[in-house]
Design a protein around this motif. Structure first.
Motif, PDB file in Angstrom:
ATOM      1  N   ALA A  67      57.982  22.903  74.516  1.00 38.01           N
ATOM      2  CA  ALA A  67      58.353  22.222  75.752  1.00 38.01           C
ATOM      3  C   ALA A  67      59.851  21.943  75.786  1.00 38.01           C
ATOM      4  N   ALA A  68      60.402  21.464  74.674  1.00 36.74           N
ATOM      5  CA  ALA A  68      61.829  21.148  74.620  1.00 36.74           C
ATOM      6  C   ALA A  68      62.685  22.389  74.844  1.00 36.74           C
ATOM      7  N   SER A  69      62.223  23.533  74.346  1.00 34.51           N
ATOM      8  CA  SER A  69      63.009  24.768  74.460  1.00 34.51           C
ATOM      9  C   SER A  69      63.125  25.264  75.894  1.00 34.51           C
ATOM     10  N   ASN A  70      62.210  24.820  76.766  1.00 35.62           N
ATOM     11  CA  ASN A  70      62.220  25.265  78.156  1.00 35.62           C
ATOM     12  C   ASN A  70      62.383  24.118  79.147  1.00 35.62           C
ATOM     13  N   ASP A  71      62.878  22.985  78.658  1.00 39.98           N
ATOM     14  CA  ASP A  71      63.095  21.805  79.508  1.00 39.98           C
ATOM     15  C   ASP A  71      61.833  21.407  80.258  1.00 39.98           C
ATOM     16  N   ILE A  72      60.710  21.432  79.551  1.00 42.93           N
ATOM     17  CA  ILE A  72      59.430  21.024  80.124  1.00 42.93           C
ATOM     18  C   ILE A  72      59.170  19.574  79.723  1.00 42.93           C
ATOM     19  N   ALA A  73      58.745  18.758  80.663  1.00 44.48           N
ATOM     20  CA  ALA A  73      58.519  17.336  80.400  1.00 44.48           C
ATOM     21  C   ALA A  73      57.528  17.129  79.256  1.00 44.48           C
ATOM     22  N   ARG A  74      57.822  16.153  78.380  1.00 47.89           N
ATOM     23  CA  ARG A  74      56.966  15.892  77.219  1.00 47.89           C
ATOM     24  C   ARG A  74      55.539  15.511  77.634  1.00 47.89           C
ATOM     25  N   ARG A  75      55.396  14.907  78.806  1.00 50.95           N
ATOM     26  CA  ARG A  75      54.051  14.524  79.249  1.00 50.95           C
ATOM     27  C   ARG A  75      53.108  15.710  79.340  1.00 50.95           C
TER      28      ARG A  75
END
Length: 321
Positions: free
Chosen positions: A98-106
Motif C-alpha cells: 500500500a505504501a509503495s502505491n500511495d494507497i491509504a492504510r485503511r
C-alpha cells in the motif's frame, strides 16, 4: 479493458505466444483456458509488463502497464501465491505494498476482511497454507481498488468453501463494472463463473466467444433413452431423422430430435420407455473437444479426449504454462 493485438513471444526457435489478438471487456468475467504450455501465463505476464513481447502489444485502459505511475490503483493481479516473503506478517506485507502505491492504510484492513484473513493478519506468511496464501494474493490484488484484475489459477489450494467464495467474489467484482480476467484449469468452476471464454492452443487463440455459445456449439447435447425395446425404438427414431447411438450399457443416445418428440413417437408405436433424460453439454466436454489436438504435455499411452483430460484437468499449475 484489456486490449491485446498481434502479441507474440518467441524464445529462440520456440514460439510461446503466436500473434494473439483479443479484448477483455469490463463488467463480466472472462475465462482464459488452454492446456499446459498453451501460453496463458506468458500472455498474462506480457500484459503486466513482466515479459517483453517479441511483437505486438498489450494495453490496459489504452496504455501499456508500465506507463502507470501507481499501477496497483489501475490493475490488480495474482500470478504466483508463493511470491511473498515468508518472514512478514500478512498485515505488514499488504501495508508495504500500500505504501509503495500511495494507497491509504485503511485499505489493508478492508481487504483482509474481504478475503477472510483478519484473524491471521499478524501471523507470518511462512506458516500459511497454500489456500491462505492465495487469499493473501487476492487481497494484494484488491488493495488499490483497481478497475482491472488478472488472476492466474486463483482457486488453487482452496477448500470447497474457499472455491465458492472466490467464485462469488469474481462475479461481484464484474458486477461492479471491473474487468476480470481469470486463467484456470478448473472447468467446473469456470462454467459457473465466466461469462466469456478465450481458449489458447499452442500459443494461438482458438476460441473467443460467449461461454454459453461455446458450451452449446462444442459439446454434446442429446437425449438418453432406456427401453426394453431399444432396437425397435431406434428404428422408429432413425426413421424420423434422429441420430441414434447405442451406449455401452444398451441405452440410446439420441441427437437431432426433440425430447418431447421422442416420447410421442414411443407412445404412438406402443414402445415402453424406462428413462428419458435430456443431457446438456458441459464446458469440460466442449473444452476437451476443441483442445484435443492442442495438448503439448501428454502422458505416454494417453490419447484423444482422455489424454487431453489428463493433461488439462489438473487444478494445480503445470510446467510451461
Amino acid at each position: 479493458m484489456i486490449e491485446v493485438h498481434g502479441l507474440t513471444k518467441r524464445y529462440g526457435e520456440r514460439v510461446a505466444v503466436d500473434d494473439l489478438t483479443f479484448t477483455v471487456e469490463p463488467g463480466r468475467v472472462t475465462g482464459f483456458l488452454g492446456p499446459n504450455g498453451a501460453g496463458k501465463s506468458t500472455t498474462m505476464r506480457m500484459i503486466l509488463g513482466l515479459v517483453r513481447p517479441t511483437a505486438g502489444h498489450a494495453w490496459v485502459e489504452g496504455r501499456p502497464y508500465r506507463a502507470f505511475d501507481r499501477p496497483l490503483r489501475r490493475v490488480g493481479a495474482l500470478l504466483d501465491a508463493d511470491a511473498v516473503p515468508g518472514g512478514r506478517s500478512a498485515y505488514h506485507h499488504l501495508a508495504s505494498i500500500a505504501a509503495s502505491n500511495d494507497i491509504a492504510r485503511r485499505r489493508v484492513g478492508e481487504v483482509l476482511d474481504r478475503t477472510g484473513l483478519t484473524e491471521v493478519a499478524r501471523r507470518r506468511v511462512g506458516g500459511f497454507s497454500l489456500g491462505m496464501r492465495q487469499r493473501l494474493g487476492i487481497a494484494a490484488a484488491l488493495l488499490g481498488e483497481p478497475g482491472v484484475l488478472l488472476f492466474d489459477e486463483p482457486v488453487n489450494g482452496l477448500d470447497p468453501d474457499g472455491v465458492r467464495w472466490i467464485r462469488m467474489l469474481l462475479r461481484d467484482l464484474a458486477a461492479e463494472g471491473r474487468t476480470v480476467f481469470v486463467s484456470s484449469h478448473m472447468m467446473s468452476e469456470m462454467a459457473l463463473t465466466a461469462d466469456h471464454v478465450i481458449v489458447l492452443g499452442r500459443g494461438r487463440v482458438i476460441v473467443d466467444t460467449e461461454m454459453a455459445e461455446f458450451v452449446r456449439d462444442g459439446s454434446r447435447g442429446d437425449v438418453l433413452v432406456r427401453s426394453p425395446q431399444g432396437d425397435a425404438l431406434a428404428r422408429v427414431l432413425t426413421g424420423e431423422g434422429a441420430q441414434v447411438t447405442v451406449e455401452p450399457d444398451g441405452a440410446l443416445a439420441v441427437a437431432e430430435l426433440a425430447f418431447t418428440r421422442i416420447g410421442e413417437l414411443a407412445a404412438a408405436h406402443g414402445l415402453v420407455i424406462h428413462e428419458l433424460a435430456a443431457r446438456q453439454g458441459s464446458l469440460e466436454e466442449a473444452y476437451l473437444r476443441i483442445t484435443e489436438q492442442e495438448v503439448v504435455h501428454r502422458a505416454a499411452g494417453a490419447g484423444g479426449a482422455a489424454g487431453a483430460a489428463g493433461a488439462a484437468g489438473a487444478a494445480g499449475k503445470g510446467v510451461g504454462r
